[in-house]
Scaffold this motif. Structure first.
Motif, short mmCIF file in Angstrom:
data_model
loop_
_atom_site.label_atom_id
_atom_site.label_comp_id
_atom_site.label_asym_id
_atom_site.label_seq_id
_atom_site.Cartn_x
_atom_site.Cartn_y
_atom_site.Cartn_z
N VAL A 107 74.69 12.60 -39.43
CA VAL A 107 74.37 12.20 -40.79
C VAL A 107 75.48 11.19 -41.36
CG1 VAL A 107 73.66 14.48 -41.65
CG2 VAL A 107 76.10 13.84 -41.49
N ASN A 108 76.25 10.32 -40.36
CA ASN A 108 77.09 9.54 -40.50
C ASN A 108 78.16 9.53 -41.89
OD1 ASN A 108 78.20 7.01 -39.68
ND2 ASN A 108 76.74 5.79 -41.20
N ALA A 109 78.63 10.75 -41.87
CA ALA A 109 79.61 11.04 -42.91
C ALA A 109 81.03 11.52 -42.11
CB ALA A 109 78.90 12.41 -43.80
N ASP A 110 82.13 11.09 -43.00
CA ASP A 110 83.51 11.66 -42.63
C ASP A 110 83.43 12.93 -43.02
OD1 ASP A 110 84.11 11.63 -45.40
OD2 ASP A 110 84.94 9.80 -45.21
N ASP A 111 84.47 13.43 -42.64
CA ASP A 111 84.71 14.95 -43.10
C ASP A 111 84.72 15.63 -44.61
OD1 ASP A 111 85.09 15.96 -40.42
OD2 ASP A 111 87.12 15.88 -40.66
N VAL A 112 85.41 14.46 -45.52
CA VAL A 112 85.29 14.89 -46.64
C VAL A 112 83.93 14.57 -47.33
CG1 VAL A 112 86.19 13.78 -48.90
CG2 VAL A 112 87.92 13.89 -47.13
N GLU A 113 83.08 13.66 -47.16
CA GLU A 113 81.80 13.20 -47.63
C GLU A 113 80.94 14.47 -47.10
OE1 GLU A 113 78.39 10.02 -47.60
OE2 GLU A 113 80.16 9.64 -46.11
N PHE A 114 81.14 14.97 -46.07
CA PHE A 114 80.22 15.98 -45.56
C PHE A 114 80.49 17.03 -46.30
CE2 PHE A 114 79.00 19.43 -42.65
CZ PHE A 114 77.75 18.86 -42.20
N ASP A 115 81.74 17.62 -46.45
CA ASP A 115 82.33 18.74 -47.23
C ASP A 115 81.48 18.74 -48.77
OD1 ASP A 115 83.56 21.18 -47.56
OD2 ASP A 115 84.79 20.04 -48.87
N ARG A 116 81.72 17.64 -49.18
CA ARG A 116 81.01 17.37 -50.69
C ARG A 116 79.73 17.49 -50.73
NH1 ARG A 116 81.11 15.38 -55.68
NH2 ARG A 116 79.79 13.82 -56.22
N GLU A 117 78.95 16.96 -49.63
CA GLU A 117 77.48 17.30 -49.78
C GLU A 117 76.99 18.50 -49.36
OE1 GLU A 117 75.15 14.14 -48.27
OE2 GLU A 117 76.40 12.52 -48.69
N VAL A 118 77.74 19.11 -48.54
CA VAL A 118 77.26 20.48 -48.24
C VAL A 118 77.50 21.65 -49.49
CG1 VAL A 118 77.83 22.75 -46.87
CG2 VAL A 118 77.74 20.35 -45.74
N LYS A 119 78.48 21.27 -50.02
CA LYS A 119 78.90 22.11 -51.19
C LYS A 119 78.08 22.01 -52.34
CE LYS A 119 83.87 22.60 -50.71
NZ LYS A 119 85.37 22.27 -51.16
N LEU A 120 77.78 20.60 -52.40
CA LEU A 120 76.55 20.03 -53.57
C LEU A 120 75.27 20.84 -53.21
CD1 LEU A 120 77.42 16.54 -54.35
CD2 LEU A 120 77.44 18.30 -55.87
N GLY A 121 74.80 20.72 -51.77
CA GLY A 121 73.63 21.46 -51.58
C GLY A 121 73.61 22.92 -51.54
N ALA A 122 74.83 23.43 -51.29
CA ALA A 122 74.60 24.83 -51.52
C ALA A 122 74.77 25.51 -52.91
CB ALA A 122 75.93 25.44 -50.73
N ALA A 123 75.39 24.86 -53.78
CA ALA A 123 75.42 24.92 -55.18
C ALA A 123 73.99 24.72 -55.78
CB ALA A 123 76.37 24.30 -55.75
N LEU A 124 73.39 23.91 -55.37
CA LEU A 124 72.08 23.54 -55.68
C LEU A 124 70.94 24.40 -55.40
CD1 LEU A 124 69.90 21.51 -57.22
CD2 LEU A 124 69.71 20.33 -54.90
N ALA A 125 71.12 24.84 -54.20
CA ALA A 125 70.25 25.87 -53.76
C ALA A 125 70.39 27.40 -54.29
CB ALA A 125 70.45 26.40 -52.40
N PHE A 126 71.73 27.82 -54.77
CA PHE A 126 72.20 29.02 -55.25
C PHE A 126 71.57 28.92 -56.72
CE2 PHE A 126 75.10 29.85 -51.84
CZ PHE A 126 74.52 30.95 -51.36
N TYR A 127 71.79 27.65 -57.26
CA TYR A 127 71.43 27.55 -58.83
C TYR A 127 69.68 27.78 -59.14
CZ TYR A 127 70.76 25.23 -63.31
OH TYR A 127 70.15 24.89 -64.55
N LEU A 128 69.12 26.91 -58.10
CA LEU A 128 67.74 26.85 -58.17
C LEU A 128 66.94 28.47 -57.97
CD1 LEU A 128 66.64 23.57 -56.47
CD2 LEU A 128 66.42 24.06 -58.77
N ARG A 129 67.73 28.98 -57.27
CA ARG A 129 67.44 30.60 -56.86
C ARG A 129 67.85 31.62 -57.73
NH1 ARG A 129 69.25 30.94 -50.88
NH2 ARG A 129 69.14 33.12 -51.31
#
Length: 80
Positions: free
Chosen positions: A14-36
């Motif tokens: 995904v060509n991301a450093d640790d900080v960017e990857f962590d942020r995107e994973v948290k956003l994705g998880a939060a979005l998924a839980f919110y949508l459900r």
């Protein structure tokens, strides 16, 4: 705090450093839980370290309405 592990190949892919990857994973998880409907908007925002306003802007950028009520629940709020 919960830790989720990913293979380093995923970070490279995904060509991301640790900080960017962590942020995107948290956003994705939060979005998924919110949508459900597993998290409220406030809880989802807190999960990824954003204010509710910032999370609402994120939702908008994803094409997701920030008012995510089932029709029956919304009707009860309006008439109740």
């Amino acid at each position: 705090m919960k830790t989720v592990e990913f293979d380093d190949r995923i970070l490279a892919e995904v060509n991301a450093d640790d900080v960017e990857f962590d942020r995107e994973v948290k956003l994705g998880a939060a979005l998924a839980f919110y949508l459900r409907h597993r998290l409220t908007l406030g809880q989802a925002a807190e999960m990824c370290g954003l204010s509710q306003y910032e999370f609402m802007r994120f939702l908008s950028s994803c094409g997701v309405p920030s008012l995510n009520y089932p029709a029956a629940e919304l009707e009860g709020e309006v008439t109740g």
